[in-house]
Structure formats: C-alpha cells, structure tokens
Design a protein around this motif. Sequence first.
Motif, short mmCIF file in Angstrom:
data_model
loop_
_atom_site.label_atom_id
_atom_site.label_comp_id
_atom_site.label_asym_id
_atom_site.label_seq_id
_atom_site.Cartn_x
_atom_site.Cartn_y
_atom_site.Cartn_z
N ASP A 94 0.88 -1.16 0.00
CA ASP A 94 0.00 0.00 0.00
C ASP A 94 0.92 1.21 0.00
OD1 ASP A 94 -1.33 2.34 1.20
OD2 ASP A 94 -3.03 0.99 1.46
N LEU A 95 0.93 1.97 -1.08
CA LEU A 95 1.92 3.04 -1.22
C LEU A 95 1.83 4.08 -0.12
CD1 LEU A 95 1.96 3.63 -5.10
CD2 LEU A 95 3.43 2.16 -3.71
N GLU A 96 0.65 4.37 0.35
CA GLU A 96 0.50 5.35 1.42
C GLU A 96 1.02 4.78 2.74
OE1 GLU A 96 -0.35 8.32 0.99
OE2 GLU A 96 -1.53 8.45 -0.85
N ARG A 97 0.59 3.59 3.07
CA ARG A 97 0.97 2.98 4.35
C ARG A 97 2.43 2.56 4.37
NH1 ARG A 97 -1.71 -2.38 4.55
NH2 ARG A 97 0.14 -2.91 3.34
N ILE B 77 9.25 1.29 1.84
CA ILE B 77 9.80 1.25 0.48
C ILE B 77 11.06 2.10 0.39
CG2 ILE B 77 9.36 1.93 -1.91
CD1 ILE B 77 6.39 1.22 -1.42
N VAL B 78 11.00 3.33 0.92
CA VAL B 78 12.15 4.22 0.87
C VAL B 78 13.34 3.60 1.59
CG1 VAL B 78 13.05 6.45 1.65
CG2 VAL B 78 10.77 6.32 0.64
N GLU B 79 13.10 3.04 2.76
CA GLU B 79 14.18 2.45 3.55
C GLU B 79 14.76 1.21 2.87
OE1 GLU B 79 14.88 0.32 7.92
OE2 GLU B 79 12.95 1.27 7.44
N TRP C 62 7.97 11.52 -6.45
CA TRP C 62 8.05 11.74 -7.90
C TRP C 62 7.79 10.46 -8.68
CZ3 TRP C 62 12.08 9.83 -11.19
CH2 TRP C 62 12.00 10.29 -12.51
N LEU C 63 8.50 9.40 -8.33
CA LEU C 63 8.48 8.18 -9.14
C LEU C 63 7.24 7.33 -8.89
CD1 LEU C 63 9.97 6.40 -11.16
CD2 LEU C 63 11.29 5.43 -9.26
N TYR C 64 6.80 7.24 -7.64
CA TYR C 64 5.72 6.32 -7.28
C TYR C 64 4.34 6.98 -7.26
CZ TYR C 64 8.96 2.58 -5.97
OH TYR C 64 9.90 1.59 -5.99
N MET C 65 4.27 8.28 -6.97
CA MET C 65 2.98 8.90 -6.72
C MET C 65 2.53 9.92 -7.77
SD MET C 65 2.37 7.31 -3.89
CE MET C 65 1.02 8.16 -3.05
N ARG C 66 3.46 10.59 -8.42
CA ARG C 66 3.10 11.73 -9.28
C ARG C 66 3.15 11.45 -10.77
NH1 ARG C 66 6.59 16.27 -5.92
NH2 ARG C 66 5.35 16.18 -3.99
N ASN C 67 3.44 10.23 -11.16
CA ASN C 67 3.47 9.87 -12.57
C ASN C 67 2.11 10.18 -13.21
OD1 ASN C 67 3.51 8.55 -15.06
ND2 ASN C 67 4.51 6.72 -14.27
N PRO C 68 2.06 10.99 -14.26
CA PRO C 68 0.77 11.31 -14.89
C PRO C 68 0.06 10.10 -15.48
CG PRO C 68 2.59 12.13 -16.22
CD PRO C 68 3.17 11.71 -14.92
N ALA D 284 4.11 -1.79 -6.15
CA ALA D 284 5.32 -2.34 -5.55
C ALA D 284 5.00 -3.57 -4.72
CB ALA D 284 6.01 -1.28 -4.69
N TRP D 285 5.97 -4.46 -4.65
CA TRP D 285 5.83 -5.69 -3.89
C TRP D 285 7.05 -5.87 -2.98
CZ3 TRP D 285 4.79 -4.81 -8.90
CH2 TRP D 285 3.49 -5.11 -9.37
N VAL D 286 6.83 -6.39 -1.79
CA VAL D 286 7.94 -6.70 -0.89
C VAL D 286 7.97 -8.19 -0.62
CG1 VAL D 286 8.03 -4.44 0.21
CG2 VAL D 286 6.55 -6.23 1.16
N ALA D 287 9.18 -8.70 -0.47
CA ALA D 287 9.39 -10.10 -0.11
C ALA D 287 9.84 -10.16 1.34
CB ALA D 287 10.44 -10.73 -1.03
N ARG D 288 9.24 -11.03 2.11
CA ARG D 288 9.58 -11.18 3.54
C ARG D 288 10.00 -12.61 3.84
NH1 ARG D 288 7.49 -6.92 6.74
NH2 ARG D 288 6.05 -5.53 5.60
N ASP D 289 10.91 -12.71 4.77
CA ASP D 289 11.27 -14.03 5.29
C ASP D 289 10.04 -14.62 5.99
OD1 ASP D 289 12.23 -15.79 7.69
OD2 ASP D 289 13.90 -15.76 6.26
N ARG D 290 9.72 -15.85 5.65
CA ARG D 290 8.49 -16.45 6.16
C ARG D 290 8.50 -16.59 7.69
NH1 ARG D 290 4.57 -19.15 3.51
NH2 ARG D 290 5.87 -19.25 1.62
N ASP D 291 9.68 -16.78 8.27
CA ASP D 291 9.77 -17.00 9.71
C ASP D 291 9.93 -15.69 10.49
OD1 ASP D 291 9.59 -19.79 9.40
OD2 ASP D 291 11.74 -19.92 8.97
N THR D 292 10.85 -14.84 10.05
CA THR D 292 11.14 -13.61 10.79
C THR D 292 10.28 -12.44 10.37
OG1 THR D 292 12.85 -12.85 9.24
CG2 THR D 292 13.53 -14.36 11.00
N ARG D 293 9.64 -12.53 9.21
CA ARG D 293 8.84 -11.46 8.62
C ARG D 293 9.68 -10.25 8.23
NH1 ARG D 293 5.41 -13.29 6.15
NH2 ARG D 293 4.26 -11.32 6.10
N GLN D 294 10.99 -10.42 8.23
CA GLN D 294 11.87 -9.32 7.83
C GLN D 294 11.84 -9.15 6.31
OE1 GLN D 294 15.90 -9.82 9.13
NE2 GLN D 294 16.61 -7.90 8.23
#
Length: 344
Positions: A7-10, A15-17, A34-40, A46-56
């Motif tokens: 969720d780009l807002e949440r 994402i930045v980090e 600029w890149l994620y929110m203001r594109n006309p 975006a998608w994130v991958a997390r370790d299934r056990d640590t959720r990192q």
Amino acid sequence: MTVTECDLERDRALIVETLARHLTPQSDEARFDWLYMRNPAGRARAWVARDRDTRQVIGMAAAFPRLIDVGEERIAGWILGDFCIAGYARSLGPALTLQRACLEVVESGAGTVCYDFPSQQMMAVFRRLGIGAFKDVIRWAKPVRVDRKVTERLGESFLSSGACVVGNLALRVVDRIRKTDTGLDIAVRDAPCDDEFSKWSQEVAAPSWILLARSPEYLNWRYRSHPLVPVEIVTARRFGKLVGYAAFHRTGHDGVIADVCGGTDWSVSQALVDSLIALFRERGVSTISAHLVDGHPASPVFEACGFHPRERIPLVVHVSQKRPDLGHAVHTLDWLIMSGDRDT
C-alpha cells in the motif's frame, strides 16, 4: 518467503528504507513522491518479499505505468524497476518469486505489455521465467574534449596543455565541417512543456513506430520535475513552429542525451544532436553518450554526428497472453527507446 503488494501510502517509509538499504543511497521521500505517486500515467505498484519465519523484508520490486503508442493504438504498459534483494538472500528462488509478481501486473489486465533493462544477473531470472532478451540497448559515445584523457596519460603539464588545445581544436573543426545549416531555430526551453508538444506529437506519429506517449504532462514530470537529475530540454523550430525537441543532462564530465524527437524528418534530429554537441562542448563536457535500442531509426543520425557504438545492455519485453496480436506488432514495428524511457 512470502510476497505481498504494498500500500503506497501505508508502506511509504518501508519502500524508501528498503531501497536505500539494498539498491540506491538516492532513495528518499522526494524520489518516492516523484516516481511512485506523481506519474501522470498513474501510480506505481510495488511488492515486498519477507522471510516467512522472521517477517523481515528481504527484497522488493516495482512497476511504473506508461502509456505506449504501438503503431496507431495507445495501450497501457509498465516499466519494471527498483528490483533489489538483500545480499544474504540473493539466490534464484526469491528473485524468481518477486519478478513473477511483477509480470502478473500484465496478465491481471492492468496493462498489456511491460519492459525492463535488466543486468546480466537479472537476465538469468528472466530466462528461468521463459523470457529472453528482446533487443539490445546500445550506448553510443562521442568525445568532444580531450582534456580528461590527455591529463590521465600525461598529467598536468605544459605539454599536456598544448596537446589539449590541439586535440580540442581538431574535434571542433571536424564537427564544423560536417555540420549543415538546416534553417532551424534551436534553443534551450526554460518554460514547462505545453499543448504545443501534444499537437506536434500527433502530427508526427508514425504507424510503424512503438514509443512512449509524450504528452506535455509526461515530459514535465519525466524531465523538468526530476528530483535527482537536472534535465534540460532544447526545442527546434521552423518559422516559429515546433518541429522537434531533445532532453539532456550532465553528470560530472559526461553529457547524456536522454531523448531526441524530430519526427520522421531526420534532419531535425541531426540538427538537435549537433546543437547538443556544441552546447556540451562549451560547458566543458568530455564525452557525450546516448542509449538507443538496437535498430532505432535515429541510430544513423548519431553515427553521422560522430558517435560510436559501445557496450550493450538487454531490453526485455513481455506481452500479455491475452493480446497475441500485440505480440506480433511488438516484434515487427520499430522501437524508439532511449535512456529517457527508463524508470529513473
């Protein structure tokens, strides 16, 4: 490992980090906005991958919307980017899972085609997904000043200063002999792009081309509003009417021509390139580069202006299985892709 869509807002801070940690130190709030929110053309996904056990979080990937003119049809497409995996998790499995999620953006109906400029390491991932390199993107390079090369070899001395004067004069003379008068008025544009660019783009569209739709909103966002690279635009006019433009920027001693659009009149494109050669030379640039897809109709223009092909990077294109007709067009029409058509 699990992959979830952001969720780009949440998930803005996440994402930045993640990008700052695993991809680029230039990742910050300004780049994200600029890149994620203001594109006309719309917001990124975006998608994130997390370790299934640590959720990192161990990686992420993104897709950025583009409007693409395929012949006479305008379609919704995506350019893939911001792909990164934590060093300790860089195996083929996580990369495949993340990249597969990106490709689903096309098959889900949110667009019909996506493209990417992967590294050689990422090409292994695409090949495992059954996608090979579609074409190469070639860096064309032209030296315009010899100062850097001479100083590297001879150091700073009276001899090197004299060699620089002679070498720079020779390069300048060669360009002056080759250059022809086209009667065009070429100047750096200080104002934002306006409807004049839309009208011109519609007038010069060719049914045999595939290129990104270049609305004034897109040009202002892509070039004039770039938070990291100060991109400038030059325009070519004939009797006051816009007939072409080019986008360019500088990184240290190197100049980059990011975009050249002169329609089907290639003398306009050549005049634009010639003007940028002169401008870069006066600004003290040593080498000018331009990245063009192999077979780009403007390649002979750059060759005529003294550019030479250098290294290549792959271009990957994936077309939705729901549009086999589009797949035929993708492989038969001329692609007009330059570095300005990348994600950042």
